[in-house]
Design a protein around this motif. Sequence first.
Motif, PDB file in Angstrom:
ATOM      1  N   MET A   1       0.699  -1.062  -0.034  1.00  0.00           N
ATOM      2  CA  MET A   1       0.106   0.015  -0.059  1.00  0.00           C
ATOM      3  C   MET A   1       0.961   1.264  -0.059  1.00  0.00           C
ATOM      4  N   SER A   2       1.928   1.343   0.953  1.00  0.00           N
ATOM      5  CA  SER A   2       2.848   2.416   0.964  1.00  0.00           C
ATOM      6  C   SER A   2       3.567   2.557  -0.629  1.00  0.00           C
ATOM      7  N   ARG A   3       3.647   1.478  -1.588  1.00  0.00           N
ATOM      8  CA  ARG A   3       4.332   1.738  -2.428  1.00  0.00           C
ATOM      9  C   ARG A   3       3.481   2.485  -3.425  1.00  0.00           C
ATOM     10  N   GLU A   4       2.379   2.463  -3.199  1.00  0.00           N
ATOM     11  CA  GLU A   4       1.306   3.204  -4.133  1.00  0.00           C
ATOM     12  C   GLU A   4       1.573   4.885  -4.275  1.00  0.00           C
ATOM     13  N   THR A   5       1.602   5.135  -2.957  1.00  0.00           N
ATOM     14  CA  THR A   5       2.013   6.736  -2.750  1.00  0.00           C
ATOM     15  C   THR A   5       3.276   7.070  -2.733  1.00  0.00           C
ATOM     16  N   THR A   6       4.071   6.962  -3.598  1.00  0.00           N
ATOM     17  CA  THR A   6       5.291   7.246  -3.501  1.00  0.00           C
ATOM     18  C   THR A   6       5.436   9.018  -3.337  1.00  0.00           C
ATOM     19  N   THR A  84       2.409   9.703 -17.242  1.00  0.00           N
ATOM     20  CA  THR A  84       3.772   9.739 -17.450  1.00  0.00           C
ATOM     21  C   THR A  84       4.091   8.289 -17.844  1.00  0.00           C
ATOM     22  N   GLU A  85       5.385   7.964 -18.162  1.00  0.00           N
ATOM     23  CA  GLU A  85       5.762   6.515 -18.578  1.00  0.00           C
ATOM     24  C   GLU A  85       5.076   5.606 -17.861  1.00  0.00           C
ATOM     25  N   SER A  86       5.400   5.701 -16.547  1.00  0.00           N
ATOM     26  CA  SER A  86       5.099   4.610 -15.569  1.00  0.00           C
ATOM     27  C   SER A  86       4.055   5.049 -14.272  1.00  0.00           C
ATOM     28  N   PHE A  87       3.911   6.419 -14.310  1.00  0.00           N
ATOM     29  CA  PHE A  87       2.893   6.668 -13.295  1.00  0.00           C
ATOM     30  C   PHE A  87       1.736   7.479 -13.843  1.00  0.00           C
ATOM     31  N   ARG A  99      -0.846  14.582  -3.057  1.00  0.00           N
ATOM     32  CA  ARG A  99      -0.328  13.998  -4.269  1.00  0.00           C
ATOM     33  C   ARG A  99      -0.183  12.521  -4.337  1.00  0.00           C
ATOM     34  N   ARG A 100      -0.764  12.090  -5.221  1.00  0.00           N
ATOM     35  CA  ARG A 100      -0.748  10.573  -5.392  1.00  0.00           C
ATOM     36  C   ARG A 100      -0.068  10.192  -6.799  1.00  0.00           C
ATOM     37  N   SER A 101       0.796   9.289  -6.785  1.00  0.00           N
ATOM     38  CA  SER A 101       1.101   8.562  -7.883  1.00  0.00           C
ATOM     39  C   SER A 101       0.889   7.280  -8.104  1.00  0.00           C
ATOM     40  N   ILE A 102       0.413   6.871  -8.923  1.00  0.00           N
ATOM     41  CA  ILE A 102      -0.119   5.055  -9.092  1.00  0.00           C
ATOM     42  C   ILE A 102       0.746   4.628 -10.053  1.00  0.00           C
ATOM     43  N   PRO A 103       1.486   3.683  -9.801  1.00  0.00           N
ATOM     44  CA  PRO A 103       2.588   2.930 -10.925  1.00  0.00           C
ATOM     45  C   PRO A 103       1.203   2.488 -11.826  1.00  0.00           C
ATOM     46  N   ILE A 104       1.714   2.741 -13.152  1.00  0.00           N
ATOM     47  CA  ILE A 104       0.476   2.274 -14.337  1.00  0.00           C
ATOM     48  C   ILE A 104       0.624   0.738 -14.065  1.00  0.00           C
ATOM     49  N   GLU A 105       1.800  -0.031 -13.911  1.00  0.00           N
ATOM     50  CA  GLU A 105       1.553  -1.339 -14.035  1.00  0.00           C
ATOM     51  C   GLU A 105       0.676  -2.047 -13.108  1.00  0.00           C
ATOM     52  N   ARG A 106       0.240  -1.362 -11.925  1.00  0.00           N
ATOM     53  CA  ARG A 106      -0.305  -2.086 -11.043  1.00  0.00           C
ATOM     54  C   ARG A 106      -2.067  -1.841 -11.396  1.00  0.00           C
ATOM     55  N   ARG A 156      -7.571   5.153 -22.863  1.00  0.00           N
ATOM     56  CA  ARG A 156      -6.729   4.734 -24.004  1.00  0.00           C
ATOM     57  C   ARG A 156      -5.274   4.540 -23.854  1.00  0.00           C
ATOM     58  N   GLN A 157      -4.714   5.806 -23.390  1.00  0.00           N
ATOM     59  CA  GLN A 157      -3.323   6.163 -23.020  1.00  0.00           C
ATOM     60  C   GLN A 157      -2.873   5.158 -21.914  1.00  0.00           C
ATOM     61  N   ILE A 158      -3.606   5.197 -20.937  1.00  0.00           N
ATOM     62  CA  ILE A 158      -3.257   4.211 -19.595  1.00  0.00           C
ATOM     63  C   ILE A 158      -3.081   2.766 -19.971  1.00  0.00           C
TER      64      ILE A 158
END
Lengths: 518, 164
Positions: A1-6, A84-87, A99-106, A156-158
């Motif tokens: 869970m903490s990984r999600e809001t880096t 972005t590329e990965s978030f 401020r949240r960033s979610i890794p796209i792969e998850r 579509r982008q995501i």
Amino acid sequence: MSRETTPQGSAQAAGPEWGRLDSRLLLVHLAVLVAPVVMFLVDLAIAGKTNLQILIALGSLFVTFLVISGIGLMRLFTTRYRVTESFVDLHSGLFFRSRRSIPIERIRSVDLTANPLHRLFGLTTLSISTGEQSSSSAHRLALEGIGKADAVELRRQIIERRDAGRGIVGAVEDNGPIGELDWSWLRYGPLSVWGVGGVLIAAASVYRTLHEMKVDPLKWGVVKDLEDRFGSLPLWYGILVALAVLVVLGIAGSTATFIESWYGYRLTREDGGMFRVRRGLLVTRSVSLEERRLRGVELVEPIPLRWAGAAKLNAVASGLGNLEDNRKRRMLTPPVPRAEARRVAAEVLGVDPSFTIRAGLTRHPRAALRRRINRALIWAVLIAAVPVGLGLWLGPGLVRAGWITGLVLVPILVAFAFNAYRTLGHGMRGRYLLTSSGTFAHRTVALQREGIIGWKITRTPFQRRAGLFTLGATTAAGEGVYKIHDVTEAQGIAFAEEAVPQLLLPFLERAPRSAERG
Amino acid sequence: MEEDVRLRPPRHRVSSRAVGWWTLQSALFAVPLPLTFGILWASIPPTREIFMWLTLASLLPGLLYAAVMPSWRYRVHRWEVTDEAVYAASGWLWQQWRVVPLSRVQTVDTLRGPLQQMFKLSGVTVTTASASGAVKIKGIDHQLADDLVAHLARFTQATPEDAT
């Protein structure tokens, strides 16, 4: 869970441009403010004059809406997002900045929904879910009120970036939708059991609202007139008419519900191994489902639908949120003809249309039938006991009514017991375990064997006497456990070993051959 | 096809102190109601008859429960951990047997309520990604529970999948 809001590093500052919520949201919030004003004018028109109570009620409503719009406007001006590329990054808030960033792969699903007000202004809500089973709000990120075209593009982008990251390079050829609304299915709309209840709730809430506004519908001329004309008729006639009205309204209500929920229904297969269900008239819903999270399907035939030869199809999937969210989002089809539901199931799972047919599954032992008949008899006795018990106290008429109820109920419930027994079945078809059961609603579940993450065996005292148990396959998907009711111990163990080899093996022993039961 | 294969009970019983724990638990559950009736019976003479019957009627099932349930549970509750799986049985009238492969275990925790602490007992909860509830091994010696958690934690770390 903490990984999600880096925390947002400055290294990412030079990314693509930030997007904002659509400025048409301003109009939406102003439109919301109109509601109390209109209510005030309507009230003035009906009553001819106003009083302090109404002024206070509507005034406070106005202030509440003002605060809500204020919050909404603040959100409009402070929310920024970008991919972005990965978030996926989302910044919002004035006093509490988040401020949240979610890794796209998850990201597991990207859904678009639009409430009627938003649709009026061409807006939509995009919600991103990382699909953990726990605390859904922490794992859902929603952009409320972006332009529809922006939302579609963003989605579509995501999905494209996520799939690129996973090495899936798009393009499943488009074979058209797997399922699409056929208006002849509307005939199943009235068969929903919620109709009559819905009418009562609606009537009660309308009456209450009018009552709050000091309008008493019982004093209207129309109602008075009806009362004068029919007030002298006998009670049973009144009850009959009321029932008829209720049923008619119920049918209208559930038909309307069917249209609202399933207008524009389309089930499609999309790029990158996704299924997408789109539906809804006033509230449009779009649920995306990753194919690899789909662990199977559930064919449900509740009683009125079953008698009409119809069924509904649900997905058994993980990543649709907690149990409650899952129940709201798992529908793959509206009530449709049984053959159509089977066809959709087959296309979604990539198997033969006869896959979800019950015939050919292993039957359960006779002891399971005895349990069901016993249960039917117990229910008949319990239900009949109520008027008999009251009758002993109040008078012999009720005792007789009790006996008659019992005598009528026994054959009906026993018929249900036989039907429930015939519904029982389990088996293995390819990668899937199948189980079917149910009394009032028949459920046939196909569950991927790799999706099984344990066994839960339960035995009641009665099952122990009959030498039976209930084998539950636990899974991360859907309801969490899918049960095979009332199998003999040998049958259940053999089946479990076939479904997930080696798991039960260390815990088995050979027993001296006991007297064979069931 | 009719081989006489059956599921054997898990290898280890829970601690024998668990019988005491369950007895105390059932007593705490069963005593208050008859006690209240008993006090009323003693203190309000005109209602003697009614409260006598109420006291007896509420006392008997409670006593029966406290007498039967703990030893019955002790016969049923068992557990076993191999290198591949956790296997546990629980319940008394209604019984539940659960098997979970270690590769699917997500978290392992211990829980010690105040009553369990009095008896130096501990409960181990093994959760998976399934919403159908965790495997619970209740009433084992607390030292043993700590060892068990350490053992399980080692195995679950060794499996890198996301366990769904």
